[in-house]
Scaffold this motif. Structure first.
Motif, PDB file in Angstrom:
ATOM      1  N   SER A  51       0.635  -1.100   0.437  1.00 43.99           N
ATOM      2  CA  SER A  51       0.005   0.194   0.286  1.00 43.99           C
ATOM      3  C   SER A  51       0.890   1.375  -0.239  1.00 43.99           C
ATOM      4  O   SER A  51       1.860   0.934   0.512  1.00 43.99           O
ATOM      5  N   GLY A  52       0.195   2.284  -0.790  1.00 47.69           N
ATOM      6  CA  GLY A  52       1.165   3.920  -1.160  1.00 47.69           C
ATOM      7  C   GLY A  52       1.984   3.499  -2.173  1.00 47.69           C
ATOM      8  O   GLY A  52       2.261   4.682  -1.714  1.00 47.69           O
ATOM      9  N   TYR A  53       2.536   2.728  -3.006  1.00 44.98           N
ATOM     10  CA  TYR A  53       3.466   3.427  -3.499  1.00 44.98           C
ATOM     11  C   TYR A  53       2.814   3.538  -4.875  1.00 44.98           C
ATOM     12  O   TYR A  53       2.835   5.106  -5.289  1.00 44.98           O
ATOM     13  N   ILE A  54       1.110   2.967  -5.457  1.00 38.19           N
ATOM     14  CA  ILE A  54       0.625   3.459  -6.321  1.00 38.19           C
ATOM     15  C   ILE A  54      -0.414   4.998  -5.421  1.00 38.19           C
ATOM     16  O   ILE A  54      -0.742   5.222  -4.689  1.00 38.19           O
ATOM     17  N   ARG A  55       0.084   6.117  -6.010  1.00 43.36           N
ATOM     18  CA  ARG A  55      -1.266   7.597  -5.236  1.00 43.36           C
ATOM     19  C   ARG A  55      -2.004   6.805  -5.629  1.00 43.36           C
ATOM     20  O   ARG A  55      -2.779   6.213  -6.605  1.00 43.36           O
ATOM     21  N   THR A  56      -3.554   7.854  -5.093  1.00 40.76           N
ATOM     22  CA  THR A  56      -4.501   8.167  -4.839  1.00 40.76           C
ATOM     23  C   THR A  56      -4.507   9.167  -6.161  1.00 40.76           C
ATOM     24  O   THR A  56      -4.202  10.181  -6.184  1.00 40.76           O
ATOM     25  N   VAL A  57      -5.874   9.264  -6.296  1.00 43.96           N
ATOM     26  CA  VAL A  57      -7.259  10.014  -7.063  1.00 43.96           C
ATOM     27  C   VAL A  57      -6.608  12.044  -6.626  1.00 43.96           C
ATOM     28  O   VAL A  57      -6.532  11.803  -7.278  1.00 43.96           O
ATOM     29  N   ALA A  58      -6.755  12.130  -4.930  1.00 44.42           N
ATOM     30  CA  ALA A  58      -6.626  13.184  -4.224  1.00 44.42           C
ATOM     31  C   ALA A  58      -5.106  13.310  -4.750  1.00 44.42           C
ATOM     32  O   ALA A  58      -5.077  14.468  -5.199  1.00 44.42           O
ATOM     33  N   GLN A  59      -4.112  12.658  -5.058  1.00 41.71           N
ATOM     34  CA  GLN A  59      -2.941  13.000  -4.737  1.00 41.71           C
ATOM     35  C   GLN A  59      -2.454  13.303  -6.391  1.00 41.71           C
ATOM     36  O   GLN A  59      -1.895  13.951  -5.981  1.00 41.71           O
ATOM     37  N   PHE A  60      -2.757  12.737  -7.292  1.00 39.35           N
ATOM     38  CA  PHE A  60      -2.678  12.970  -8.350  1.00 39.35           C
ATOM     39  C   PHE A  60      -3.991  14.766  -8.936  1.00 39.35           C
ATOM     40  O   PHE A  60      -2.937  14.633  -9.619  1.00 39.35           O
ATOM     41  N   ASN A  61      -4.871  14.787  -8.624  1.00 42.85           N
ATOM     42  CA  ASN A  61      -5.507  15.643  -8.781  1.00 42.85           C
ATOM     43  C   ASN A  61      -4.678  16.988  -7.926  1.00 42.85           C
ATOM     44  O   ASN A  61      -4.680  17.894  -8.554  1.00 42.85           O
ATOM     45  N   GLU A  62      -4.638  16.623  -6.780  1.00 41.85           N
ATOM     46  CA  GLU A  62      -3.188  18.155  -6.388  1.00 41.85           C
ATOM     47  C   GLU A  62      -2.301  18.453  -7.441  1.00 41.85           C
ATOM     48  O   GLU A  62      -1.404  19.467  -7.183  1.00 41.85           O
ATOM     49  N   LYS A  63      -1.109  17.336  -7.362  1.00 47.54           N
ATOM     50  CA  LYS A  63       0.326  17.286  -7.415  1.00 47.54           C
ATOM     51  C   LYS A  63       0.069  17.457  -9.668  1.00 47.54           C
ATOM     52  O   LYS A  63       0.715  18.564  -9.891  1.00 47.54           O
TER      53      LYS A  63
END
Length: 232
Positions: A51-63
């Motif tokens: 867990s944690g390696y593939i980033r979440t939707v929220a993380q991609f939305n921000e980056k």
């Protein structure tokens, strides 16, 4: 990295490799011939992805500023799914030793996925800047107007975005990005010119170059393109 930590990771990798080989040996002893004839455990009994390696939707939305670049939720989510696949591919490259033609084709798949994200971002901007062409009566005089081809062709959309100073690319850089987009056509194996495995296009270096272009284009469209969304 501390030498002792690197050694620990290396030893763990050896154990994981040995266990994977043992599992394949056990399957063959039971009469299976993977991958043609395979045995599949239920999901809860398979190898658990860390867990944690593939980033979440929220993380991609921000980056990648996806909420600002993609007003429509379904388009935004399609891009995040492709970015999650990119993280998965990244894991394979950095954790598993693959080589030869399989490595080349795997880099091809990674690059094709990244280029599809670049195309999505570029065309999203092209279709949100001056978006009401059908009802607008000033398209011939409007400098922001994208014609039909520029709204559907990423190469032409890139050129228009450079013209509007949304993308700060010189001719050399613009041509390079357009060339990268053209390479995506090699997903059609039958149409690929020559033996693509003998061509030096699909490499780690090229993959990293595409990632840098993706991040650069995304940042520039966010900072200078989204402010042009709508119709003036």
């Amino acid at each position: 990295m501390k030498p002792e930590i690197e050694e620990k990771i290396s030893n763990n990798n050896k154990k994981i490799s040995d266990l994977l080989r043992e599992n394949e040996k056990l399957l063959r002893q039971e009469g299976y011939n993977p991958p043609a004839h395979n045995f599949v455990l239920p999901p809860e009994k398979r190898i658990s992805f860390p867990s944690g390696y593939i980033r979440t939707v929220a993380q991609f939305n921000e980056k990648y500023h996806l909420r600002e670049i993609f007003p429509r939720r379904y388009s935004r989510h399609n891009v995040t799914y492709a970015l999650e696949v990119s993280d998965l591919i990244n894991f394979v490259f950095n954790r598993i030793h693959i080589w030869g033609p399989v490595e080349t084709v795997f880099y091809k798949l990674a690059i094709v996925n990244l280029v599809s994200i670049i195309e999505a971002i570029v065309l999203e901007a092209a279709n949100n800047i001056c978006p009401y062409a059908k009802t607008c009566k000033k398209t011939k005089s409007c400098l922001k107007h994208f014609n039909k081809d520029e709204r559907s062709n990423a190469r032409l959309a890139l050129k228009k975005l450079v013209l509007l100073n949304v993308l700060d690319f010189n001719q050399e850089k613009l041509s390079r990005v357009q060339e990268i987009i053209d390479l995506r056509n090699r997903i059609h194996i039958r149409l690929a010119p020559g033996n693509e495995l003998l061509l030096d296009n699909f490499t780690r270096q090229f993959c990293n170059e595409v990632i840098m272009f993706l991040q650069d284009i995304d940042e520039q469209i966010y900072s200078k393109g989204t402010s042009l969304y709508g119709c003036s």
